[in-house]
Design a protein around this motif. Structure first.
Motif, PDB file in Angstrom:
ATOM      1  N   SER A  61       0.835  -1.203   0.000  1.00 25.09           N
ATOM      2  CA  SER A  61       0.000   0.000   0.000  1.00 25.09           C
ATOM      3  C   SER A  61       0.866   1.248   0.000  1.00 25.09           C
ATOM      4  N   ARG A  62       0.376   2.309  -0.619  1.00 22.00           N
ATOM      5  CA  ARG A  62       1.175   3.513  -0.827  1.00 22.00           C
ATOM      6  C   ARG A  62       1.588   4.170   0.482  1.00 22.00           C
ATOM      7  N   LYS A  65       5.207   3.961   2.126  1.00 19.41           N
ATOM      8  CA  LYS A  65       6.325   4.861   1.863  1.00 19.41           C
ATOM      9  C   LYS A  65       6.474   5.926   2.945  1.00 19.41           C
ATOM     10  N   ILE A 374       0.271   9.558   2.169  1.00 21.32           N
ATOM     11  CA  ILE A 374       1.664   9.346   2.578  1.00 21.32           C
ATOM     12  C   ILE A 374       1.894   9.904   3.979  1.00 21.32           C
TER      13      ILE A 374
END
Length: 528
Positions: A61-62, A65, A374
């Motif tokens: 999943s983003r 990061k 994020i």
């Protein structure tokens, strides 16, 4: 495929050689890994001290990061960082997986699966890790050692190349700057980093890199909660003054009668309570950076003295006849429009021009398209450590809910919302190993449209807006009128106590006093 083919090796070498930047190199490296090894997720992480930072990933999943993995808190990472060779964890390994609940193709706990990690060494130095996961048990058992050796060498070389390029671009010593470039600045003090990949944030980072190496004075402006102090610290860390002190001054919190002493210092006997010599903030920052936060709250008299210090690089401590030379770079920050304030005589125009040699605007969170997720990952990892839970994740519905909000409190508000949501989610899912933040945990986030804004104001303001209707309005005058009425009402309720009023209004007392003075609010105490 259990062994890397010569053709794949040649293609990867050509791809890496032709890549224009580190992101391209990392993406092509991960593409080749997935072509070579049948897997569901692969990630490249750089090591900074005891912290692993994801710099490229596929299949996860983003928000991963935005996470920062402390090696000591993740047993599998700890084992990998202590090894010189690739490690294939048994399918039934009891060690918790740091990616539990983060795979895109899997909802909930990871079942029995395959997990492998490759320590990336270059010149006997551990640069980071390459991790590979598959939802199929025993998937990696027949992979030839030569394949893993080649992939490790390629990944280590790619990571090292990125580090060397970053070193040249930053013109700094390798040991001081290499990891900082990959982790977007890890702080030695008051930790934090500029997290975000939106176009407007990339532009901000470019501006910081451009001006950091100069000796220009910088004016940082933007709304409350956008991260102006973080930008200031980034400028200092990327400047030639990074090894010298950065001294912080909250101008709004300085008592008016002590501003000169706080900034320039004093000698013993200069005033009643001056029982010894004391250096000021300018002297403490000599050779480094002086960060003047909320510079717009300083009274005009203090502004003139700061202007003199900037112009001549000289200060004169209170009670001392001689002047002292200082070498200080000024970074100032404000949430006010100082240009308008200068035109209106509320801020010295000459000081404004001295400070704003290179102005930097920090964007609002609602302008940073795509950064909310994020940032959530970053704040979730912090909340996970504070709450001492094994794993914490956020659902897609919650992310969508957060992304639709306009964030008037900016990044600071997002941090608070995520912290509260994590606390609620833990209470709601007491016995679960993986705690998921859902939309309901985030609370009601209502966008402040005109209608809802009017509904939330005190009755007198609503009536005033209704009465004005389509007539022209002066925003500043109306705002000051509302502030004046609100402060007066709270002062009356608190029987004239400025301290209690400041607490009720969530303001610093010195800041409230200055605001009241500007609004011509006075408390009269009669003696009977």
């Amino acid at each position: 495929m259990s062994q890397i083919s010569t053709q794949a090796l040649i293609e990867l070498a050509l791809d890496l050689a032709s890549s224009l930047n580190s992101k391209d190199r990392f993406d092509r490296l991960l593409d080749t890994v997935r072509k070579t090894i049948n897997c569901d997720a692969v990630a490249l992480l750089s090591l900074d001290g005891d912290v692993l930072t994801p710099i490229a990933l596929q299949g996860l999943s983003r928000d991963t990061k935005g996470r920062r993995f402390n090696v000591q808190e993740h047993p599998r990472f700890a084992v990998l960082c202590q090894s010189k060779y690739p490690i294939r964890f048994p399918a039934d390994s009891p060690l918790p997986d740091p990616y539990d609940g983060l795979l895109i193709d899997r909802v909930g706990d990871l079942p029995v699966h395959s997990c492998m990690g490759l320590p990336l060494y270059y010149d006997n130095k551990l640069l980071g890790l390459l991790t590979i996961d598959s939802l199929t048990p025993h998937q990696f058992e027949d992979i030839a050692e030569r394949t893993l050796t080649v992939i490790s060498a390629m990944a280590a070389a790619t990571l090292n190349t990125a580090l060397l390029i970053a070193q040249l671009e930053s013109r700094a010593d390798h040991s001081q700057r290499v990891v900082a470039e990959l982790t977007a600045e890890a702080w030695k003090r008051d930790g934090g980093e500029l997290i975000g990949e939106s176009a407007i944030m990339e532009q901000l980072k470019e501006e910081i890199t451009l001006v950091a190496n100069s000796e220009f004075n910088i004016l940082i402006y933007g709304e409350t909660g956008v991260g102006k102090e973080l930008v200031a610290r980034t400028l200092h860390q990327k400047s030639p003054r990074q090894h010298a002190p950065m001294v912080y001054v909250n101008c709004a919190a300085l008592p008016e009668n002590l501003i000169e002493s706080e900034l320039f210092g004093h000698v013993k006997g200069a005033f009643t309570s001056a029982d010894k010599d004391r250096p000021g903030k300018f002297a403490l920052a000599d050779g480094g950076t002086l960060f003047l936060d909320e510079i717009g709250e300083l009274p005009l008299a203090a502004q003139s003295k700061i202007l003199r210090a900037i112009q001549s690089n000289e200060i004169q401590p209170v009670g001392q006849d001689n002047v002292e030379q200082v070498n200080v770079r000024i970074i100032a920050a404000t949430n006010r429009d100082l240009k308008v304030a200068a035109e209106g005589g509320r801020f010295r125009a000459d000081l404004y021009h001295r400070l704003s040699v290179y102005p930097i605007r920090v964007p609002q969170l609602k302008e940073r398209i795509g950064d909310v997720q994020i940032l959530c990952g970053y704040f979730i990892e912090q909340a996970k450590m504070k709450l001492a839970v094994r794993q914490l994740k956020v659902s897609a519905a919650a992310i969508s809910h957060l992304e639709q909000y306009n964030w008037p409190g900016n990044v600071r508000e997002l941090e608070h919302v995520v912290s509260r949501a994590a606390l609620k989610a833990r209470a709601r899912q007491k016995n679960k190993a993986i705690i998921t933040i859902e939309k309901q945990d985030c609370g009601a986030l209502v966008n402040l449209t005109n209608g809802s804004l009017m509904a939330k104001q005190p009755n007198d303001m609503s009536q005033q807006l209704t009465k004005t209707g389509a007539e022209s309005m002066n925003l500043r005058q109306e705002t000051e009128h509302f502030q004046r009425q609100l402060i007066k009402r709270v002062l009356q309720q608190e029987q004239g106590s400025w301290a209690a009023t400041a607490r009720r209004l969530s303001l610093d007392r010195a800041n409230l006093n200055r605001l009241a003075k500007r609004l011509d609010i006075k408390v009269r105490k009669d003696i009977c």
